[in-house]
Design a protein around this motif. Structure first.
Motif, PDB file in Angstrom:
ATOM      1  N   ILE A 228      80.305  14.578  53.838  1.00 13.32           N
ATOM      2  CA  ILE A 228      79.993  13.286  54.065  1.00 13.32           C
ATOM      3  C   ILE A 228      81.243  12.251  53.500  1.00 13.32           C
ATOM      4  N   LEU A 229      82.186  12.560  52.794  1.00 12.10           N
ATOM      5  CA  LEU A 229      82.708  12.016  51.833  1.00 12.10           C
ATOM      6  C   LEU A 229      83.927  11.499  53.321  1.00 12.10           C
ATOM      7  N   LEU A 230      83.620  12.340  54.320  1.00 18.34           N
ATOM      8  CA  LEU A 230      84.595  12.681  56.055  1.00 18.34           C
ATOM      9  C   LEU A 230      84.844  11.240  56.443  1.00 18.34           C
ATOM     10  N   LYS A 231      83.024  10.832  56.373  1.00 24.52           N
ATOM     11  CA  LYS A 231      82.284   9.350  57.761  1.00 24.52           C
ATOM     12  C   LYS A 231      82.021   8.247  56.423  1.00 24.52           C
ATOM     13  N   ASN A 232      81.888   9.020  55.143  1.00 24.66           N
ATOM     14  CA  ASN A 232      81.856   7.638  54.219  1.00 24.66           C
ATOM     15  C   ASN A 232      81.790   6.664  53.067  1.00 24.66           C
ATOM     16  N   LEU A 233      83.251   7.528  53.208  1.00 23.88           N
ATOM     17  CA  LEU A 233      84.089   7.244  51.801  1.00 23.88           C
ATOM     18  C   LEU A 233      85.524   6.185  52.850  1.00 23.88           C
ATOM     19  N   SER A 234      85.016   5.350  51.915  1.00 22.47           N
ATOM     20  CA  SER A 234      86.508   4.085  52.038  1.00 22.47           C
ATOM     21  C   SER A 234      87.802   4.712  52.305  1.00 22.47           C
ATOM     22  N   SER A 235      88.698   4.896  53.094  1.00 21.09           N
ATOM     23  CA  SER A 235      90.623   5.041  52.627  1.00 21.09           C
ATOM     24  C   SER A 235      90.399   3.906  50.954  1.00 21.09           C
ATOM     25  N   GLY A 236      91.143   4.978  50.606  1.00 20.31           N
ATOM     26  CA  GLY A 236      91.760   4.866  49.182  1.00 20.31           C
ATOM     27  C   GLY A 236      90.558   4.828  48.365  1.00 20.31           C
ATOM     28  N   GLY A 237      89.077   5.530  48.584  1.00 20.17           N
ATOM     29  CA  GLY A 237      88.349   5.591  47.876  1.00 20.17           C
ATOM     30  C   GLY A 237      88.261   6.807  47.089  1.00 20.17           C
ATOM     31  N   ALA A 253      90.672  23.611  46.616  1.00 21.17           N
ATOM     32  CA  ALA A 253      90.864  24.454  47.828  1.00 21.17           C
ATOM     33  C   ALA A 253      89.963  23.724  48.470  1.00 21.17           C
ATOM     34  N   LEU A 254      88.640  23.752  48.409  1.00 21.16           N
ATOM     35  CA  LEU A 254      87.828  23.032  49.762  1.00 21.16           C
ATOM     36  C   LEU A 254      88.004  22.128  49.524  1.00 21.16           C
ATOM     37  N   PHE A 255      89.083  20.988  49.184  1.00 24.90           N
ATOM     38  CA  PHE A 255      88.822  19.749  49.047  1.00 24.90           C
ATOM     39  C   PHE A 255      90.658  19.025  49.824  1.00 24.90           C
ATOM     40  N   ASP A 256      91.136  20.646  49.708  1.00 23.41           N
ATOM     41  CA  ASP A 256      92.467  20.437  50.343  1.00 23.41           C
ATOM     42  C   ASP A 256      92.505  20.452  51.637  1.00 23.41           C
ATOM     43  N   LEU A 257      92.547  18.659  52.276  1.00 25.52           N
ATOM     44  CA  LEU A 257      92.809  18.785  53.288  1.00 25.52           C
ATOM     45  C   LEU A 257      93.636  17.015  53.923  1.00 25.52           C
ATOM     46  N   LYS A 258      93.834  17.329  54.924  1.00 23.65           N
ATOM     47  CA  LYS A 258      95.055  15.390  55.405  1.00 23.65           C
ATOM     48  C   LYS A 258      94.518  14.398  55.293  1.00 23.65           C
TER      49      LYS A 258
END
Length: 281
Positions: A228-237, A253-258
């Protein structure tokens, strides 16, 4: 019978509880039923109680003896200085979640017109408190349980706040067709194997749906939230999560993405890894 005699009988029946618990129960029930605050009880010990009053206290006693939480018996709990209606369809709000909310409020501009989503809202304690603290924000609250949402809507109404409720299954919802500045969640994170460490008043009365995850997939809700974050969290959110103390490094580790930056793991009052925050690039 007067109130003093009722108190003696009431506390005498609760043999399994400590003196302080008995006193607290009686005070809370008198506050709820008679409208008498603790400091007013002593001044009203000679107050006559009717047979109807005695029947009410007898029913309460029966439920307390089964170790049903006092919050469910009285259908009221308190969170962040606010009063909430609760029943067995929702979890009783916890102090740890108040700590999560404090972190959210310290991290955002409360006066901005933010869009905020609470995932797994339950009683809506987080959503309602955010609506009270952020008067210009637009608050959304999501839950899979229709029964929980009934409770949540009651609490929004009782606390006079506007919240947009969404009935949806997090595992079947990857795109909410809207973007949010802040997403917060206190999802189920207790492993089934940890149930043996929990008190019976939690296991026997609070909804398992809102508590437990399979031992083989302890991060299942966080994986769903990530999508959901990848699609629905705004940049800077920002996203704020309450977590199982045993999985702090795994959450990181799970959220350690670019797509994300500025990870923070935060301990609760008891020194346990309990909260996680991340920012979307």
């Amino acid at each position: 019978m007067n109130l003093r005699q009722l108190k003696t009988l009431f506390e005498g029946e609760l043999e399994a509880f400590t003196s302080s618990e008995k006193r607290l129960f009686f005070q809370r029930i008198c506050d709820s039923y008679f409208g008498l605050k603790p400091h007013e009880l002593v001044l009203n010990y000679d107050k006559k109680v009717s047979s109807y009053d005695c029947d009410y206290f007898d029913n309460v006693l029966k439920r307390l003896k089964k170790h049903e939480p006092i919050q469910y018996v009285l259908e009221v709990a308190y969170f962040f200085g606010l009063e909430f209606f609760v029943n067995s369809d929702v979890l009783i709000p916890r102090p740890e979640t108040e700590e999560l909310l404090v972190w959210v409020l310290k991290s955002i501009d409360r006066n901005k017109a933010l869009k905020i989503l609470d995932i797994g809202t339950g009683s809506a304690c987080i959503a309602v408190a955010l609506a009270k603290q952020c008067p210009n924000a637009k608050i959304y609250a999501m839950d899979v349980s229709a029964d929980a949402l009934k409770v949540a809507k009651t609490n929004a109404k009782n606390n006079k706040v506007n919240i947009n409720f969404i009935e949806a299954d997090i595992f079947r919802t990857e795109d909410l067709t809207s973007s949010f500045d802040v997403i917060v969640s206190n999802p189920p994170y207790v492993r089934q194997s940890e149930a043996t460490e929990m008190a019976s008043n939690v296991l026997d009365f609070e909804p398992a749906l809102a508590l437990f995850v399979n031992d083989d997939h302890p991060l299942m809700f966080y994986n769903a939230i990530l999508k959901i974050l990848l699609k629905n969290l705004s940049s800077g959110g920002f996203c704020f999560l309450e977590i199982n103390e045993a999985f702090g490094s795994e959450i990181q580790a799970l959220f350690d993405l670019k797509n994300f930056q500025n990870q923070q793991l935060k301990k609760d009052t008891f020194g346990k890894d309990r909260m996680f925050k991340i920012e979307k690039k």
